[in-house]
Design a protein around this motif. Structure first.
Motif, PDB file in Angstrom:
ATOM      1  N   VAL A 257       0.844  -1.193   0.000  1.00  0.00           N
ATOM      2  CA  VAL A 257       0.000   0.000   0.000  1.00  0.00           C
ATOM      3  C   VAL A 257       0.879   1.242   0.000  1.00  0.00           C
ATOM      4  CG1 VAL A 257      -1.827   1.260   1.176  1.00  0.00           C
ATOM      5  CG2 VAL A 257      -1.800  -1.236   1.267  1.00  0.00           C
ATOM      6  N   SER A 258       1.865   1.250   0.886  1.00  0.00           N
ATOM      7  CA  SER A 258       2.677   2.447   1.090  1.00  0.00           C
ATOM      8  C   SER A 258       3.490   2.826  -0.139  1.00  0.00           C
ATOM      9  CB  SER A 258       3.605   2.239   2.286  1.00  0.00           C
ATOM     10  OG  SER A 258       2.858   2.023   3.474  1.00  0.00           O
ATOM     11  N   VAL A 259       4.069   1.829  -0.824  1.00  0.00           N
ATOM     12  CA  VAL A 259       4.908   2.159  -1.975  1.00  0.00           C
ATOM     13  C   VAL A 259       4.068   2.746  -3.109  1.00  0.00           C
ATOM     14  CG1 VAL A 259       4.819  -0.066  -3.185  1.00  0.00           C
ATOM     15  CG2 VAL A 259       6.888   1.361  -3.307  1.00  0.00           C
ATOM     16  N   GLN A 260       2.803   2.363  -3.196  1.00  0.00           N
ATOM     17  CA  GLN A 260       1.937   2.966  -4.204  1.00  0.00           C
ATOM     18  C   GLN A 260       1.742   4.456  -3.942  1.00  0.00           C
ATOM     19  OE1 GLN A 260      -1.565   0.453  -5.647  1.00  0.00           O
ATOM     20  NE2 GLN A 260      -1.152  -0.449  -3.633  1.00  0.00           N
ATOM     21  N   PHE A 261       1.539   4.808  -2.686  1.00  0.00           N
ATOM     22  CA  PHE A 261       1.374   6.218  -2.347  1.00  0.00           C
ATOM     23  C   PHE A 261       2.684   6.991  -2.503  1.00  0.00           C
ATOM     24  CE2 PHE A 261      -2.610   4.874  -0.367  1.00  0.00           C
ATOM     25  CZ  PHE A 261      -3.437   5.906  -0.772  1.00  0.00           C
ATOM     26  N   GLU A 262       3.801   6.325  -2.253  1.00  0.00           N
ATOM     27  CA  GLU A 262       5.083   6.982  -2.495  1.00  0.00           C
ATOM     28  C   GLU A 262       5.220   7.322  -3.977  1.00  0.00           C
ATOM     29  OE1 GLU A 262       9.903   6.123  -2.214  1.00  0.00           O
ATOM     30  OE2 GLU A 262       8.504   4.856  -1.084  1.00  0.00           O
ATOM     31  N   ALA A 263       4.876   6.378  -4.836  1.00  0.00           N
ATOM     32  CA  ALA A 263       4.940   6.629  -6.277  1.00  0.00           C
ATOM     33  C   ALA A 263       3.959   7.712  -6.692  1.00  0.00           C
ATOM     34  CB  ALA A 263       4.663   5.338  -7.041  1.00  0.00           C
TER      35      ALA A 263
END
Length: 360
Positions: A257-263
């Motif tokens: 979930v978090s890496v998607q928001f980072e991108a």
């Protein structure tokens, strides 16, 4: 371990990738940059339940957009984000004032009330927007032990009817609520679309306007899954991490979930995608206005277009391009655009609309 780029699968593509519709921005796939981020985070092991390096870094990413006090709690979906946030902001006897058209009232199967254990106090609005005067229709009776106590005002940006609050309108609501000892929750499933419309940074109409807690959407803007509860005022909540788990919104593999928001948020992907979706909605609305017998009934200030047209026309058109009725009795339908909607998609839909209207 084999090169991940050479991996094959036994899954079969079971849909036509050229099929397009205007029913929901949730129909769109994942943005290629989001898929690349997921692949980047996939190899190796990371600590589960949010103690991974991607979730740790996400705090910094969100503080860059919302200010140094912001705290972010990734969750699975928008209903979960709203339920967790509102639980954390209310007592067991608490109530939430919202528009009658709010997603928390209309489209969450009673989850805020049944799971969150709170009362919704709803009011009719114009174009889905609350005002201080409308809030006061339900913000009363704090000393009445027989009445659920109004503790939170919840607004949606952009609204369920596609309209967009200005920063001044949100500031007036927040000041009004705070003067009455209430806090403000913002359902931001399409917050990026609002920023694109307003031409402002995210904090200009959230943190700086006095919002206490918001639900930040990603799925409607190119993510596979995942939303976030963003606490802007830590004094407005309690037990967030416990309520997230209690509400079944704690992801074990939270890094995905978090890496998607980072991108999405580190660069301008969030704004590029939302701006494009908004532009396609404007193109659709402008074209539809030129079709005799079609009326656009709400301001087109995001990626949503609301129109009235004859029932038989809607039924025929829906067989060619899927979309939803909004108010069947009034002949009101909703057309949604997404980050991957193209000008050709819009023009093809408009051609079909003109053809079906011409058939009478």
């Amino acid at each position: 371990m084999a090169d991940s780029h050479a991996v094959t699968t036994d899954a079969i593509r079971r849909h036509d990738p050229h099929l397009r519709g205007f029913a929901s921005d949730n129909y769109a796939g994942a943005h290629p940059e989001i898929l690349a981020a997921l692949a980047l985070a996939n190899d190796g092991h990371q600590v589960a339940y949010g103690e991974d390096v991607y979730t740790e870094h996400l705090q910094e990413v969100f503080r860059g957009h919302f200010g140094p006090r912001a705290q972010v709690f990734p969750v699975f979906n928008g209903t979960g984000a709203n339920v967790v946030a509102l639980q954390a902001m209310t007592e067991r006897w608490g109530a939430v004032v919202s528009a009658a058209t709010a997603h928390i009232n209309v489209d969450e199967c009673g989850a805020p009330e049944r799971v969150g254990g709170l009362k919704l106090l709803t009011v009719p609005t114009e174009h889905g927007k609350l005002t201080p005067d409308l809030i006061d229709r339900e913000a009363w009776g704090w000393d009445d032990e027989h009445r659920a106590q109004p503790q939170v005002v919840s607004i949606t940006q952009t609204t369920e009817l596609g309209s967009c609050y200005t920063p001044e309108e949100i500031r007036a609501i927040c000041d009004h609520a705070h003067e009455r000892g209430m806090t403000v929750h913002l359902d931001g499933s399409r917050l990026a679309n609002a920023a694109a419309t307003l031409g402002l940074p995210l904090r200009a109409f959230t943190t700086d306007a006095g919002v206490d807690v918001l639900s930040f959407g990603g799925t409607k803007n190119g993510l596979i899954f995942g939303e976030c509860v963003v606490v802007l005022n830590p004094d407005a909540v309690r037990a967030m991490k416990h309520l997230r788990k209690l509400s079944m919104q704690l992801a074990s593999k939270m890094r995905f979930v978090s890496v998607q928001f980072e991108a999405l948020l580190t660069g301008d992907l969030w704004l590029r995608s939302a701006s494009h979706a908004n532009a396609m909605a404007r193109r659709l609305a402008e074209g539809a206005r030129g079709v005799a017998g079609v009326e656009i009934v709400h301001p087109v200030e995001s990626n949503a277009v609301f129109a009235t047209l004859p029932r038989d026309v809607a039924d025929r058109l829906r067989k060619r391009y899927r979309f939803y009725d909004w108010d069947e009795s009034a002949g009101l339908v909703r057309w949604m655009c997404a980050f991957d909607t193209t000008e050709e998609d819009v023009d093809g839909f408009l051609a079909a609309l003109r053809e079906e209207m011409g058939r009478g």
